[in-house]
Write a protein that holds these residues in place. Structure first.
Motif, PDB file in Angstrom:
ATOM      1  N   VAL A 155       0.861  -1.178   0.000  1.00  0.00           N
ATOM      2  CA  VAL A 155       0.000   0.000   0.000  1.00  0.00           C
ATOM      3  C   VAL A 155       0.894   1.223   0.000  1.00  0.00           C
ATOM      4  N   MET A 156       0.572   2.198  -0.851  1.00  0.00           N
ATOM      5  CA  MET A 156       1.356   3.433  -0.891  1.00  0.00           C
ATOM      6  C   MET A 156       1.091   4.224   0.379  1.00  0.00           C
ATOM      7  N   ALA A 157       2.133   4.668   1.045  1.00  0.00           N
ATOM      8  CA  ALA A 157       1.990   5.490   2.248  1.00  0.00           C
ATOM      9  C   ALA A 157       1.532   6.879   1.839  1.00  0.00           C
ATOM     10  N   VAL A 158       0.703   7.483   2.665  1.00  0.00           N
ATOM     11  CA  VAL A 158       0.244   8.844   2.404  1.00  0.00           C
ATOM     12  C   VAL A 158       1.438   9.770   2.602  1.00  0.00           C
ATOM     13  N   PRO A 159       1.750  10.608   1.618  1.00  0.00           N
ATOM     14  CA  PRO A 159       2.910  11.475   1.758  1.00  0.00           C
ATOM     15  C   PRO A 159       2.723  12.477   2.894  1.00  0.00           C
ATOM     16  N   LYS A 160       3.801  12.724   3.646  1.00  0.00           N
ATOM     17  CA  LYS A 160       3.729  13.639   4.772  1.00  0.00           C
ATOM     18  C   LYS A 160       3.883  15.084   4.338  1.00  0.00           C
ATOM     19  N   CYS A 161       4.545  15.299   3.234  1.00  0.00           N
ATOM     20  CA  CYS A 161       4.727  16.644   2.712  1.00  0.00           C
ATOM     21  C   CYS A 161       4.862  16.543   1.202  1.00  0.00           C
ATOM     22  N   HIS A 162       4.999  17.679   0.543  1.00  0.00           N
ATOM     23  CA  HIS A 162       5.176  17.650  -0.906  1.00  0.00           C
ATOM     24  C   HIS A 162       6.422  16.816  -1.216  1.00  0.00           C
ATOM     25  N   PRO A 163       6.348  15.940  -2.210  1.00  0.00           N
ATOM     26  CA  PRO A 163       7.485  15.051  -2.507  1.00  0.00           C
ATOM     27  C   PRO A 163       8.809  15.791  -2.724  1.00  0.00           C
ATOM     28  N   ALA A 164       8.768  16.997  -3.266  1.00  0.00           N
ATOM     29  CA  ALA A 164      10.010  17.746  -3.487  1.00  0.00           C
ATOM     30  C   ALA A 164      10.622  18.233  -2.173  1.00  0.00           C
ATOM     31  N   ASN A 165       9.810  18.340  -1.115  1.00  0.00           N
ATOM     32  CA  ASN A 165      10.291  18.814   0.185  1.00  0.00           C
ATOM     33  C   ASN A 165      10.719  17.667   1.107  1.00  0.00           C
ATOM     34  N   ARG A 166      10.645  16.439   0.639  1.00  0.00           N
ATOM     35  CA  ARG A 166      10.917  15.292   1.493  1.00  0.00           C
ATOM     36  C   ARG A 166      12.320  15.277   2.098  1.00  0.00           C
ATOM     37  N   PRO A 167      13.402  15.608   1.355  1.00  0.00           N
ATOM     38  CA  PRO A 167      14.732  15.605   1.997  1.00  0.00           C
ATOM     39  C   PRO A 167      14.799  16.591   3.171  1.00  0.00           C
ATOM     40  N   PHE A 168      14.216  17.760   3.013  1.00  0.00           N
ATOM     41  CA  PHE A 168      14.183  18.767   4.078  1.00  0.00           C
ATOM     42  C   PHE A 168      13.362  18.249   5.254  1.00  0.00           C
ATOM     43  N   HIS A 169      12.217  17.640   4.969  1.00  0.00           N
ATOM     44  CA  HIS A 169      11.350  17.078   6.013  1.00  0.00           C
ATOM     45  C   HIS A 169      12.090  15.986   6.789  1.00  0.00           C
ATOM     46  N   ASP A 170      12.744  15.087   6.068  1.00  0.00           N
ATOM     47  CA  ASP A 170      13.446  13.978   6.724  1.00  0.00           C
ATOM     48  C   ASP A 170      14.586  14.480   7.604  1.00  0.00           C
ATOM     49  N   HIS A 171      15.295  15.509   7.126  1.00  0.00           N
ATOM     50  CA  HIS A 171      16.399  16.062   7.912  1.00  0.00           C
ATOM     51  C   HIS A 171      15.868  16.739   9.179  1.00  0.00           C
ATOM     52  N   LEU A 172      14.796  17.526   9.058  1.00  0.00           N
ATOM     53  CA  LEU A 172      14.193  18.154  10.240  1.00  0.00           C
ATOM     54  C   LEU A 172      13.697  17.100  11.224  1.00  0.00           C
ATOM     55  N   ASP A 173      13.124  16.024  10.702  1.00  0.00           N
ATOM     56  CA  ASP A 173      12.611  14.965  11.568  1.00  0.00           C
ATOM     57  C   ASP A 173      13.753  14.276  12.318  1.00  0.00           C
ATOM     58  N   SER A 174      14.868  14.038  11.644  1.00  0.00           N
ATOM     59  CA  SER A 174      16.006  13.416  12.332  1.00  0.00           C
ATOM     60  C   SER A 174      16.582  14.352  13.389  1.00  0.00           C
ATOM     61  N   LEU A 175      16.598  15.661  13.109  1.00  0.00           N
ATOM     62  CA  LEU A 175      17.062  16.633  14.108  1.00  0.00           C
ATOM     63  C   LEU A 175      16.118  16.664  15.311  1.00  0.00           C
ATOM     64  N   ARG A 176      14.823  16.547  15.059  1.00  0.00           N
ATOM     65  CA  ARG A 176      13.829  16.528  16.140  1.00  0.00           C
ATOM     66  C   ARG A 176      14.037  15.307  17.037  1.00  0.00           C
ATOM     67  N   LEU A 177      14.225  14.154  16.419  1.00  0.00           N
ATOM     68  CA  LEU A 177      14.441  12.928  17.192  1.00  0.00           C
ATOM     69  C   LEU A 177      15.749  13.002  17.976  1.00  0.00           C
ATOM     70  N   ASP A 178      16.784  13.557  17.360  1.00  0.00           N
ATOM     71  CA  ASP A 178      18.078  13.687  18.021  1.00  0.00           C
ATOM     72  C   ASP A 178      17.982  14.634  19.218  1.00  0.00           C
ATOM     73  N   ALA A 179      17.269  15.755  19.056  1.00  0.00           N
ATOM     74  CA  ALA A 179      17.101  16.707  20.159  1.00  0.00           C
ATOM     75  C   ALA A 179      16.334  16.063  21.310  1.00  0.00           C
ATOM     76  N   GLY A 180      15.314  15.273  20.994  1.00  0.00           N
ATOM     77  CA  GLY A 180      14.538  14.594  22.028  1.00  0.00           C
ATOM     78  C   GLY A 180      15.355  13.566  22.782  1.00  0.00           C
ATOM     79  N   SER A 181      16.215  12.846  22.067  1.00  0.00           N
ATOM     80  CA  SER A 181      17.022  11.820  22.733  1.00  0.00           C
ATOM     81  C   SER A 181      18.086  12.435  23.635  1.00  0.00           C
ATOM     82  N   LYS A 182      18.495  13.667  23.324  1.00  0.00           N
ATOM     83  CA  LYS A 182      19.498  14.347  24.153  1.00  0.00           C
ATOM     84  C   LYS A 182      18.857  15.149  25.288  1.00  0.00           C
TER      85      LYS A 182
END
Length: 144
Positions: A14-41
């Motif tokens: 099943v195709m996952a519902v996109p979280k943001c515009h496909p062209a913005n996905r690298p930016f979204h993924d990077h922000l998400d990893s920074l968010r997770l990293d900040a939470g873990s610290k």
């Protein structure tokens, strides 16, 4: 694609519902990893800031092309503009396939139709409600 079991027991994709515009996905993924990293610290304030930026990015229906467009989004500041520039310079932006674009547009149309239907019924979503007014009280410290 997300593997999921069908009622017959066989796996289907099943195709996952996109979280943001496909062209913005690298930016979204990077922000998400920074968010997770900040939470873990334990940097919860920074984690909340990234969460707000991700929420704004998910609501923006168009591809971001410049740091000025990023700065115009609510919840995005100078740091997010620098992160956007960093993502843009590190990775060449992936080409968006027509399937992803069609899926994104379909998802946006569904969200718009639901919002219009709710507006016609008089309902408002939590995000579209205006903030409550704060009326200053007269009391101690106010001039007489």
């Amino acid at each position: 694609h997300i593997p999921r079991a069908s009622p017959c027991g066989e796996l289907i994709r099943v195709m996952a519902v996109p979280k943001c515009h496909p062209a913005n996905r690298p930016f979204h993924d990077h922000l998400d990893s920074l968010r997770l990293d900040a939470g873990s610290k334990g940097f919860y304030s920074q984690q909340r800031t990234y969460s707000k930026a991700l929420q704004a990015l998910r609501r923006y229906p168009l591809p971001l092309r410049s740091p000025q467009e990023v700065a115009d989004l609510e919840g995005m500041g100078k740091a997010c503009c620098r992160i956007f520039e960093e993502c843009r310079s590190k990775k060449s932006l992936p080409s968006v396939t027509s399937v992803e674009e069609v899926q994104w547009r379909t998802n946006c149309k569904k969200r718009l139709a639901k919002a219009l239907k709710d507006a016609a019924k008089g309902k408002t979503s939590k995000a579209s409600r205006p903030p409550p007014l704060r009326i200053p009280r007269k009391g101690k410290g106010s001039g007489k």
